[in-house]
Scaffold this motif. Structure first.
Motif, PDB file in Angstrom:
ATOM      1  N   GLU A  42       0.816  -1.210   0.000  1.00  0.00           N
ATOM      2  CA  GLU A  42       0.000   0.000   0.000  1.00  0.00           C
ATOM      3  C   GLU A  42       0.849   1.258   0.000  1.00  0.00           C
ATOM      4  O   GLU A  42       0.509   2.267  -0.614  1.00  0.00           O
ATOM      5  CB  GLU A  42      -0.992   0.010   1.173  1.00  0.00           C
ATOM      6  N   ASP A  43       1.997   1.208   0.689  1.00  0.00           N
ATOM      7  CA  ASP A  43       2.891   2.362   0.708  1.00  0.00           C
ATOM      8  C   ASP A  43       3.424   2.650  -0.695  1.00  0.00           C
ATOM      9  O   ASP A  43       3.494   3.811  -1.123  1.00  0.00           O
ATOM     10  CB  ASP A  43       4.065   2.110   1.652  1.00  0.00           C
ATOM     11  N   ARG A  44       3.794   1.610  -1.417  1.00  0.00           N
ATOM     12  CA  ARG A  44       4.314   1.766  -2.774  1.00  0.00           C
ATOM     13  C   ARG A  44       3.234   2.286  -3.718  1.00  0.00           C
ATOM     14  O   ARG A  44       3.488   3.130  -4.581  1.00  0.00           O
ATOM     15  CB  ARG A  44       4.842   0.423  -3.282  1.00  0.00           C
ATOM     16  N   SER A  45       2.016   1.772  -3.552  1.00  0.00           N
ATOM     17  CA  SER A  45       0.928   2.186  -4.442  1.00  0.00           C
ATOM     18  C   SER A  45       0.575   3.651  -4.234  1.00  0.00           C
ATOM     19  O   SER A  45       0.323   4.391  -5.190  1.00  0.00           O
ATOM     20  CB  SER A  45      -0.303   1.310  -4.200  1.00  0.00           C
ATOM     21  N   ILE A  46       0.558   4.083  -2.986  1.00  0.00           N
ATOM     22  CA  ILE A  46       0.250   5.480  -2.683  1.00  0.00           C
ATOM     23  C   ILE A  46       1.341   6.396  -3.229  1.00  0.00           C
ATOM     24  O   ILE A  46       1.061   7.458  -3.806  1.00  0.00           O
ATOM     25  CB  ILE A  46       0.046   5.653  -1.174  1.00  0.00           C
ATOM     26  N   HIS A  82      -7.914  -2.525  -4.212  1.00  0.00           N
ATOM     27  CA  HIS A  82      -7.694  -3.172  -2.926  1.00  0.00           C
ATOM     28  C   HIS A  82      -8.257  -4.584  -2.936  1.00  0.00           C
ATOM     29  O   HIS A  82      -9.470  -4.783  -3.022  1.00  0.00           O
ATOM     30  CB  HIS A  82      -8.345  -2.374  -1.799  1.00  0.00           C
ATOM     31  N   TYR A  83      -7.361  -5.551  -2.851  1.00  0.00           N
ATOM     32  CA  TYR A  83      -7.720  -6.953  -2.714  1.00  0.00           C
ATOM     33  C   TYR A  83      -7.648  -7.321  -1.226  1.00  0.00           C
ATOM     34  O   TYR A  83      -7.120  -6.548  -0.418  1.00  0.00           O
ATOM     35  CB  TYR A  83      -6.764  -7.822  -3.533  1.00  0.00           C
ATOM     36  N   CYS A 109      -2.755  -2.363  -5.237  1.00  0.00           N
ATOM     37  CA  CYS A 109      -1.971  -1.936  -6.385  1.00  0.00           C
ATOM     38  C   CYS A 109      -2.683  -0.770  -7.061  1.00  0.00           C
ATOM     39  O   CYS A 109      -3.696  -0.268  -6.547  1.00  0.00           O
ATOM     40  CB  CYS A 109      -1.718  -3.087  -7.358  1.00  0.00           C
ATOM     41  N   THR A 110      -2.172  -0.332  -8.192  1.00  0.00           N
ATOM     42  CA  THR A 110      -2.733   0.836  -8.866  1.00  0.00           C
ATOM     43  C   THR A 110      -3.121   0.506 -10.299  1.00  0.00           C
ATOM     44  O   THR A 110      -2.683  -0.496 -10.877  1.00  0.00           O
ATOM     45  CB  THR A 110      -1.718   1.998  -8.903  1.00  0.00           C
ATOM     46  N   ASP A 158       1.420  -2.408 -11.116  1.00  0.00           N
ATOM     47  CA  ASP A 158       1.572  -2.953  -9.772  1.00  0.00           C
ATOM     48  C   ASP A 158       2.970  -2.679  -9.223  1.00  0.00           C
ATOM     49  O   ASP A 158       3.951  -3.306  -9.647  1.00  0.00           O
ATOM     50  CB  ASP A 158       1.307  -4.459  -9.781  1.00  0.00           C
ATOM     51  N   PRO A 159       3.106  -1.762  -8.260  1.00  0.00           N
ATOM     52  CA  PRO A 159       4.426  -1.416  -7.715  1.00  0.00           C
ATOM     53  C   PRO A 159       5.069  -2.517  -6.885  1.00  0.00           C
ATOM     54  O   PRO A 159       6.234  -2.376  -6.477  1.00  0.00           O
ATOM     55  CB  PRO A 159       4.132  -0.189  -6.842  1.00  0.00           C
TER      56      PRO A 159
END
Length: 490
Positions: free
Chosen positions: A411-415, A433-434, A439-440, A464-465
């Motif tokens: 979540e940190d990477r996606s944000i 959000h799964y 991911c984004t 997907d980061p």
């Protein structure tokens, strides 16, 4: 208003006024301004005095027991111990046929409740000692206080609280209140920072964890316009409650008039909580958590980190992070909305450090190529660790924190990636959000092939980061048939 009047007046009159006339004109304007502000301040002080008298009398009436509600649990993220690495042959194979990924609910962007700060007329700032007496998130500040302002509660019954509220609203404590109000205005404090300021004042003057400190911080918060109230916990402890502009996790609350009043205190198991219903005068503001990066905090930095991608020419950034900002985030409660974090502005000092290098790395590239460079940077420049491994608890990082802490999770990477895509390419991003992954997906303005999701008729391509090595348009195989909840970020 005075500045506008003076600018207009000077622009029209200065050419035709002699120097003596001009100076007399300025003196008259200053006099008018002083009288106006003085009148406003006198009116406001009289309003405060009257309302404090009424409220002190109200506090003397019996408080009623009220049931404590259990806080929302943190969204448990059973993150994998290691991130998924894309197989070599599938990282960017043109032979992989793109698919439309299904999705569930679409959650609109979080729009926190916006409230205008209380309009508090303040006298000119008096001269202050050069030394500070309080630190707010590693930032030295000064608030008027001395030993004469210390007090001791004889108990936490209604009578004692009523009498002490009356004392706090006397002229003796006005300079302290005015200093806090001035700091809120000058430093652009949000509700979270204001609460920390009031808490620091109470603890500095009256001792950490004392009932007297709790009463002082609640009094100051209420006077500054926040719907902060006291509660009696059991027979001998005070605590503060205040609603928030977002849904908080793991913070117990009291439900009053269908509003959640979060309890900013430890409550022993089985303790009865007593509260009153009415709040102080115009104290209606909820504790807000937005726009933390706008707060004027110390620019002192801690450490220097260089983060380098292992792909696409290996672009790197070197970053110094403000300790004050990290301190501000450190004990902030978890907010139950991914889009809140994605919508918060990134600190300008961090942006100025990372954007030039990343702009050079994507210069001359089309949207897909540029998005790939940024995606691979987030995938490979940061170490991976779960929240349990790094923090021992569930935590979502704000956009600056991956540049400070040793590692980050999905979540940190996606944000962070959503911020880079929006700020550097100007493209819209949604979060997927799964049950155990975030991911984004990016809405490109040109045709970009790859796995995608359709949101309200628009095509968003999966990026997907945490799918290490995978390029734009590659969805992890195990999520291709799963229905993610979509969180909008714009």
């Amino acid at each position: 208003m005075r500045i506008i009047v003076l600018v207009l007046s000077l622009g029209l009159l200065q050419p035709i006024l002699a120097q003596d006339d001009y100076e007399n004109f300025i003196k008259r304007q200053d006099s008018i301004f002083s009288i106006t502000i003085g009148g406003m301040q006198k009116e406001f002080d009289e309003f405060r005095r009257k309302k404090n008298e009424e409220f002190a009398a109200f506090l003397g009436k019996p408080w009623q027991p009220i049931d404590q509600q259990k806080g929302i649990p943190a969204p448990k993220q059973p993150d994998p111990v290691k991130p998924t690495v894309a197989p070599k042959g599938e990282q960017e194979s043109p032979n992989v046929k793109p698919i439309e990924v299904p999705h569930g609910d679409v959650i609109p962007r979080t729009e926190p409740r916006k409230e205008k700060p209380l309009d508090i007329p303040l006298p000119p700032a008096p001269s202050r000692p050069s030394a500070s007496n309080i630190r707010l998130f590693n930032t030295p500040v000064y608030v008027s206080m001395n030993n004469k302002l210390r007090f001791k509660l004889n108990g936490v019954g209604e009578k004692e609280i009523s009498q002490m509220w009356q004392r706090l609203s006397s002229d003796d404590y006005t300079p302290m209140f005015e200093d806090c109000a001035r700091l809120c205005q000058e430093m652009r404090l949000n509700g979270w920072a204001t609460w920390h300021l009031c808490k620091a004042v109470g603890e500095q003057l009256l001792g950490k964890g004392t009932n007297e400190a709790v009463m002082m911080q609640t009094y100051l918060m209420a006077e500054l316009g926040y719907d902060a109230q006291m509660v009696r916990i059991g027979k001998d402890r005070l605590g503060m409650i205040c609603p928030a502009d977002v849904v908080l996790c793991q913070i117990n609350y009291l439900l009053k008039d269908n509003k959640k009043y979060y309890i900013w205190a430890e409550v022993p198991s089985g303790a009865v909580i007593y509260s009153y219903q009415e709040n102080f005068a115009s104290a209606t503001r909820v504790m807000d958590f937005s726009n933390t990066t706008d707060i004027l905090l110390s620019k002192e930095t801690v450490g220097t980190r260089t983060l380098q991608s292992s792909l696409d020419g290996r672009p790197s950034v070197t970053v110094n992070v403000k300790k004050s900002l990290m301190d501000c985030y450190q004990d902030m409660p978890l907010i139950n909305d991914w889009s809140f974090y994605a919508c918060q502005p990134m600190d300008n000092d961090i942006k100025r450090q990372i954007e030039p290098a990343l702009k050079r790395a994507i210069n001359g590239k089309n949207e897909r190529e540029a998005a790939n460079v940024l995606l691979h940077f987030v995938q490979t420049a940061f170490k991976y660790a779960t929240d349990d491994e790094q923090y021992g608890r569930e935590k979502t990082d704000f956009k600056e924190e991956p540049f400070y802490y040793p590692a980050c999770d999905c979540e940190d990477r996606s944000i962070l990636y959503s911020e880079l895509i929006h700020s550097l390419l100007g493209l819209d991003v949604v979060l997927l959000h799964y049950p155990n992954h975030l991911c984004t997906a990016v809405k490109f303005s040109t045709q970009v092939n790859g796995d995608y999701v359709v949101v309200d008729g628009s095509r968003y391509v999966i990026c997907d980061p945490t799918y290490i090595g995978a390029s734009v348009g590659r969805c992890m195989p195990k999520y291709k048939s799963a229905k993610a909840t979509i969180y909008r970020t714009r």
